[in-house]
Design a protein around this motif. Structure first.
Motif, short mmCIF file in Angstrom:
data_model
loop_
_atom_site.label_atom_id
_atom_site.label_comp_id
_atom_site.label_asym_id
_atom_site.label_seq_id
_atom_site.Cartn_x
_atom_site.Cartn_y
_atom_site.Cartn_z
N GLU A 30 1.00 -1.33 0.20
CA GLU A 30 -0.51 -0.41 -0.43
C GLU A 30 1.17 0.89 0.14
O GLU A 30 0.26 2.03 -0.60
CB GLU A 30 -0.78 -0.61 0.77
CG GLU A 30 -1.84 -1.12 1.31
CD GLU A 30 -2.91 -0.23 -0.18
OE1 GLU A 30 -2.68 1.14 -0.01
OE2 GLU A 30 -3.13 -0.86 -0.92
N LYS A 31 1.68 1.60 0.47
CA LYS A 31 2.72 2.29 0.83
C LYS A 31 4.02 2.60 -0.32
O LYS A 31 3.96 3.62 -0.93
CB LYS A 31 3.66 2.66 1.82
CG LYS A 31 3.55 2.25 3.60
CD LYS A 31 2.98 3.52 4.19
CE LYS A 31 2.27 3.95 5.24
NZ LYS A 31 1.57 5.05 5.12
N ARG A 69 2.40 1.65 -2.98
CA ARG A 69 1.49 2.24 -4.15
C ARG A 69 1.01 3.98 -4.19
O ARG A 69 1.38 4.58 -4.61
CB ARG A 69 0.22 1.55 -4.55
CG ARG A 69 -0.28 0.05 -5.00
CD ARG A 69 -1.35 -0.71 -5.29
NE ARG A 69 -1.89 -0.77 -3.93
CZ ARG A 69 -1.70 -2.26 -3.78
NH1 ARG A 69 -0.99 -2.90 -4.43
NH2 ARG A 69 -2.19 -1.94 -2.29
N GLU A 70 1.09 4.12 -2.71
CA GLU A 70 1.14 6.02 -2.04
C GLU A 70 1.76 6.05 -2.73
O GLU A 70 2.04 7.50 -4.20
CB GLU A 70 0.73 5.60 -0.50
CG GLU A 70 -0.45 5.26 -0.28
CD GLU A 70 -1.22 5.55 1.04
OE1 GLU A 70 -0.34 6.17 1.89
OE2 GLU A 70 -1.97 4.78 2.08
N ASN A 71 3.53 5.51 -2.78
CA ASN A 71 4.88 6.26 -3.55
C ASN A 71 4.78 6.58 -4.78
O ASN A 71 5.13 7.52 -5.44
CB ASN A 71 5.80 6.20 -2.29
CG ASN A 71 5.97 6.35 -1.54
OD1 ASN A 71 5.43 7.33 -1.02
ND2 ASN A 71 7.24 5.17 -0.29
N MET A 83 1.19 6.99 -6.65
CA MET A 83 0.88 7.72 -7.11
C MET A 83 1.51 9.06 -6.68
O MET A 83 1.67 9.94 -7.70
CB MET A 83 -0.40 8.03 -6.27
CG MET A 83 -1.08 6.17 -6.74
SD MET A 83 -2.62 6.38 -6.12
CE MET A 83 -3.05 7.49 -4.96
N LEU A 84 2.06 9.41 -5.32
CA LEU A 84 2.48 10.64 -4.91
C LEU A 84 3.76 10.35 -6.57
O LEU A 84 4.15 12.22 -6.46
CB LEU A 84 3.77 10.47 -3.90
CG LEU A 84 1.75 10.90 -2.55
CD1 LEU A 84 2.72 10.43 -1.41
CD2 LEU A 84 1.13 12.35 -2.80
#
Length: 105
Positions: free
Chosen positions: A14-15, A17-19, A21-22
């Motif tokens: 999850e982290k 994927r978030e990274n 996307m960011l």
């Protein structure tokens, strides 16, 4: 233990994927900023060219104004000289006319 490991892996994914996307959002914002900066630089160059053109036009107008002022002064001087010459000629004509009248009598 496996459940904790699976949960940690899931959280890590999850982290990541978030990274990702960011990072994509960051890259998009950087592209937009570069485009905006390019647009601003082009606008600045256009304004600078316009300013230079207006400055040159103003200088030209000031030079033309000075030339016209000189021409006006020359015309005034010429008119004064013409008026003085005309007055001299009228005085000579009057004197000649008076002398001619005296000779007739």
């Amino acid at each position: 233990v496996l459940a904790g490991y699976a949960s940690a892996c899931h959280s890590l994914n999850e982290k990541q994927r978030e990274n990702a996307m960011l990072e994509q959002e960051k890259a998009q914002l950087q592209r937009e900023m570069r485009q905006q900066l390019g647009t601003i630089q082009i606008e600045r160059q256009c304004l600078q060219h316009t300013f230079e053109e207006e400055r040159r036009a103003k200088e030209t107008l000031e030079q033309e104004k000075a030339i016209l002022q000189q021409q006006v002064e020359c015309l005034r001087q010429s008119a004064r000289q013409s008026n003085e010459r005309q007055q001299e000629l009228e005085e000579r004509l009057d004197a000649t006319t008076a002398a001619t009248e005296e000779l007739r009598h």
